[in-house]
Scaffold this motif. Sequence first.
Motif, mmCIF file in Angstrom:
data_model
loop_
_atom_site.group_PDB
_atom_site.id
_atom_site.type_symbol
_atom_site.label_atom_id
_atom_site.label_comp_id
_atom_site.label_asym_id
_atom_site.label_seq_id
_atom_site.Cartn_x
_atom_site.Cartn_y
_atom_site.Cartn_z
ATOM 1 N N ASP A 289 0.847 -1.103 0.118
ATOM 2 C CA ASP A 289 0.005 -0.091 -0.102
ATOM 3 C C ASP A 289 0.681 1.253 0.090
ATOM 4 N N PRO A 290 0.916 2.164 -0.835
ATOM 5 C CA PRO A 290 1.505 3.278 -0.915
ATOM 6 C C PRO A 290 1.814 4.253 0.171
ATOM 7 N N VAL A 291 0.570 4.306 0.805
ATOM 8 C CA VAL A 291 0.406 5.297 2.130
ATOM 9 C C VAL A 291 1.422 4.722 3.246
ATOM 10 N N PHE A 292 1.152 3.351 3.252
ATOM 11 C CA PHE A 292 1.913 2.421 4.342
ATOM 12 C C PHE A 292 3.231 2.411 4.166
ATOM 13 N N ARG A 293 3.576 2.264 2.761
ATOM 14 C CA ARG A 293 5.335 2.211 2.423
ATOM 15 C C ARG A 293 5.715 3.440 2.535
ATOM 16 N N GLN A 294 4.990 4.506 2.654
ATOM 17 C CA GLN A 294 5.566 5.952 2.833
ATOM 18 C C GLN A 294 5.838 6.114 4.418
ATOM 19 N N ARG A 295 4.873 5.704 5.282
ATOM 20 C CA ARG A 295 5.002 5.598 6.560
ATOM 21 C C ARG A 295 6.322 4.581 7.143
ATOM 22 N N LEU A 296 6.472 3.668 6.579
ATOM 23 C CA LEU A 296 7.395 2.547 6.882
ATOM 24 C C LEU A 296 8.737 3.171 6.387
ATOM 25 N N GLY A 297 8.978 3.841 5.018
ATOM 26 C CA GLY A 297 9.974 4.472 4.661
ATOM 27 C C GLY A 297 10.537 5.525 5.608
ATOM 28 N N ALA A 298 9.754 6.348 5.999
ATOM 29 C CA ALA A 298 9.982 7.641 6.861
ATOM 30 C C ALA A 298 10.301 6.921 7.971
ATOM 31 N N THR A 299 10.018 5.904 8.540
ATOM 32 C CA THR A 299 10.739 5.222 9.822
ATOM 33 C C THR A 299 11.894 4.739 9.661
ATOM 34 N N TYR A 300 12.245 3.938 8.684
ATOM 35 C CA TYR A 300 13.450 3.415 8.311
ATOM 36 C C TYR A 300 14.544 4.757 8.299
ATOM 37 N N SER A 328 21.945 13.064 25.188
ATOM 38 C CA SER A 328 20.546 13.603 25.107
ATOM 39 C C SER A 328 20.012 13.268 23.855
ATOM 40 N N MET A 329 20.789 13.699 22.805
ATOM 41 C CA MET A 329 20.407 13.616 21.522
ATOM 42 C C MET A 329 20.000 11.914 21.277
ATOM 43 N N ILE A 330 21.002 11.353 21.400
ATOM 44 C CA ILE A 330 20.605 9.827 21.220
ATOM 45 C C ILE A 330 19.738 9.095 22.049
ATOM 46 N N LYS A 331 19.317 9.863 23.355
ATOM 47 C CA LYS A 331 17.937 9.437 23.938
ATOM 48 C C LYS A 331 16.774 9.802 23.426
ATOM 49 N N LEU A 332 16.877 11.147 22.987
ATOM 50 C CA LEU A 332 15.673 11.806 22.463
ATOM 51 C C LEU A 332 15.316 10.724 21.271
ATOM 52 N N VAL A 333 16.087 10.678 20.138
ATOM 53 C CA VAL A 333 15.728 10.138 18.625
ATOM 54 C C VAL A 333 15.619 8.767 19.111
ATOM 55 N N GLY A 334 16.443 7.986 19.912
ATOM 56 C CA GLY A 334 16.220 6.758 20.148
ATOM 57 C C GLY A 334 14.758 6.236 20.605
ATOM 58 N N THR A 335 14.453 6.908 21.843
ATOM 59 C CA THR A 335 13.162 6.710 22.294
ATOM 60 C C THR A 335 11.943 7.020 21.409
ATOM 61 N N GLU A 336 12.124 8.074 20.832
ATOM 62 C CA GLU A 336 10.887 8.557 20.086
ATOM 63 C C GLU A 336 10.716 7.667 18.791
ATOM 64 N N THR A 337 11.838 7.271 18.323
ATOM 65 C CA THR A 337 11.651 6.467 17.089
ATOM 66 C C THR A 337 11.224 4.798 17.543
ATOM 67 N N ALA A 338 11.728 4.472 18.715
ATOM 68 C CA ALA A 338 11.110 3.196 19.387
ATOM 69 C C ALA A 338 9.512 3.291 19.349
ATOM 70 N N GLN A 339 9.113 4.501 19.934
ATOM 71 C CA GLN A 339 7.627 4.636 20.064
ATOM 72 C C GLN A 339 7.129 4.469 18.665
ATOM 73 N N ALA A 340 7.614 5.373 17.607
ATOM 74 C CA ALA A 340 7.077 5.424 16.351
ATOM 75 C C ALA A 340 6.799 3.791 15.815
ATOM 76 N N ILE A 341 7.823 3.213 16.316
ATOM 77 C CA ILE A 341 7.977 1.705 15.557
ATOM 78 C C ILE A 341 6.727 0.888 16.246
ATOM 79 N N SER A 342 6.590 1.039 17.429
ATOM 80 C CA SER A 342 5.440 0.322 18.208
ATOM 81 C C SER A 342 4.206 0.592 17.639
ATOM 82 N N GLU A 343 3.951 2.140 17.574
ATOM 83 C CA GLU A 343 2.752 2.580 16.957
ATOM 84 C C GLU A 343 2.413 1.817 15.548
ATOM 85 N N LEU A 344 3.428 1.867 14.816
ATOM 86 C CA LEU A 344 3.481 1.107 13.511
ATOM 87 C C LEU A 344 2.767 -0.228 13.355
ATOM 88 N N ALA A 345 3.626 -0.983 14.567
ATOM 89 C CA ALA A 345 3.113 -2.342 14.767
ATOM 90 C C ALA A 345 1.653 -2.533 15.117
#
Length: 412
Positions: A289-300, A328-345
């Motif tokens: 699905d193109p919309v899902f692929r856009q979300r998946l690609g952005a998360t990658y 602080s930068m690693i913690k910020l981007v790491g945790t928020e990306t982990a949350q985004a992946i859990s939402e996608l799942a």
Amino acid sequence: MDIDESPQDLQFRAEVRAWISEAFDDELRAMMAQSKNGYLDKAAQVRWQKALHARGWAAPNWPQAHGGPGWTPTQRHLFQSELAAAGCPPVSPMGLKMVAPVIMKYGSPEQQARFLPRILASDDWWCQGYSEPNSGSDLASLQMRATRGVDANGEHYILNGSKIWTTHAQWADWMFCLVRTSREGRPQEGITFLLLDMRTPGITVSALPTLDGPMEGQQEVNQVFFDDVRVPAAQRIGEEGMGWTIAKYLLEFERGGSFAPMLHRQLDKVAAMAAAQPGEDGTGRLVDDPVFRQRLGATYVRVAATEAAELRLFSGVASGTSIGAASSMIKLVGTETAQAISELAVDVLGPYALPFVRDTWAEIQGRAADPRLGPDDAAPIAPRYFNYRKASIYGGSSEIQRNIIARQVLRL
């Protein structure tokens, strides 16, 4: 940092893979596949960490003088990448990654000899006593009293108050704790860093229910109460009133770390689940699905950006640069990306992601499971989603990380 792998790096990677194939057995793999928070129960977690210790790999970041393997930053990165790619559990951080560096830097030789070998061998289990019911992200406002005194048994502190959101306090042998020893001057100046034996009379641990549900063996946070708890002054790290300085140093290790390998594995699993799910119209595959692929690609892309930031951090460490605000930068981007992946799942699985559809840990451990059934992959998805909500709060909220970055990096 040059990330081209030398022949020595390739040999090291192969050595790590071979060890994982033997040590990370079927039982541990089954439990990790169903873990809501990325860890095992205490018995399995200790078994895994003792296997790492027996191989000399329990503490990749420790100096050799204290039992570390003496690896280069590249080797540490390769090691963490291979563990994540195989789905191995991380080590419990409170001892090996958090209090141990503090003891190395601020502890006396006697304290180092007493605590570090047992931490390295996972003979002692640790928890963190920072947050309080009315002192969350504003750590300087903590109120738990520590009154200094002397009796026939020597100099000591008497503790009264409570700590909250204390991860795995129900399993802990020791706690590293911030207490208030003075109310004079700035709030930060009256804080002291103590090590507490959790078997000391007057300590009560009370489990706290969480939104991710009562999955057996995975109860996580607690409130700990202190009623006239006596702590020998010999268990103070540094001088009285140095707690704020020590706490900031420790938070560099809590906030930093290697997120990218874990994120890659989690996102690859989401992509695989999407390849098995029908599209929005009930035909084809969701992954097409193109919309899902856009979300998946952005998360990658977010995962790739996290990895690039971590490699820059590793490069700085290799050249002797302090971690500082980079954590602080690693913690910020790491945790928020982990949350985004859990939402996608959750979005990928739809109704199969309903909480507690199947207690697969119960089946692994031979207990009666919930009779409702769902795909094995679905069981931990909703609990993991709820569990990850806290990731942008603990160790300093995302708002605090942005303030640190603004002040120390952007100089705003």
